[in-house]
Design a protein around this motif. Sequence first.
Motif, PDB file in Angstrom:
ATOM      1  N   VAL A  22       0.838  -1.206   0.000  1.00  0.00           N
ATOM      2  CA  VAL A  22       0.000   0.000   0.000  1.00  0.00           C
ATOM      3  C   VAL A  22       0.870   1.252   0.000  1.00  0.00           C
ATOM      4  N   GLY A  25       2.668   1.654  -3.275  1.00  0.00           N
ATOM      5  CA  GLY A  25       1.697   1.598  -4.366  1.00  0.00           C
ATOM      6  C   GLY A  25       0.832   2.844  -4.337  1.00  0.00           C
ATOM      7  N   ALA A  26      -0.322   2.715  -3.724  1.00  0.00           N
ATOM      8  CA  ALA A  26      -1.330   3.781  -3.742  1.00  0.00           C
ATOM      9  C   ALA A  26      -0.899   5.050  -3.012  1.00  0.00           C
TER      10      ALA A  26
END
Length: 132
Positions: A22, A25-26
């Motif tokens: 996470v 990534g995001a």
Amino acid sequence: MGPVNWLAVVLGAAAFFVVGMVWYGALFGKVWQKQVWPEGTPQMSGSPIVLFGLCFLAELVVSTMFGHMLARLQPPTHVIWMMAFGIGATIMTPAIAINYLFQRRSLTLFAIDAGHFIVGTLAMGAVFVALS
């Protein structure tokens, strides 16, 4: 000394790994990539399975040591939280700070990576708290 909670060790490493997914990534993926590769993301050589497998293995080493310390000390819940935060903030973060200072890495990259270690070790600690 109590027994090492091996389920917590494996799930703690998995929690650390998920935080990384996470985090890179995001949440901070694009900023992190620009900091690491200002010229653009290079083509990856080798297998992503090997790369992520080795990453998980490293997190498993951290979680194993954490599990061993908890088995040895058998601390109360609030101390587990303090230890998890302490490992990320006062052991892992200064270690990367030393490398980043000599590599002349940016403060932004340091903050992203240090944040990952602190939040990752807290996620790992949460698993140990939940399974204690």
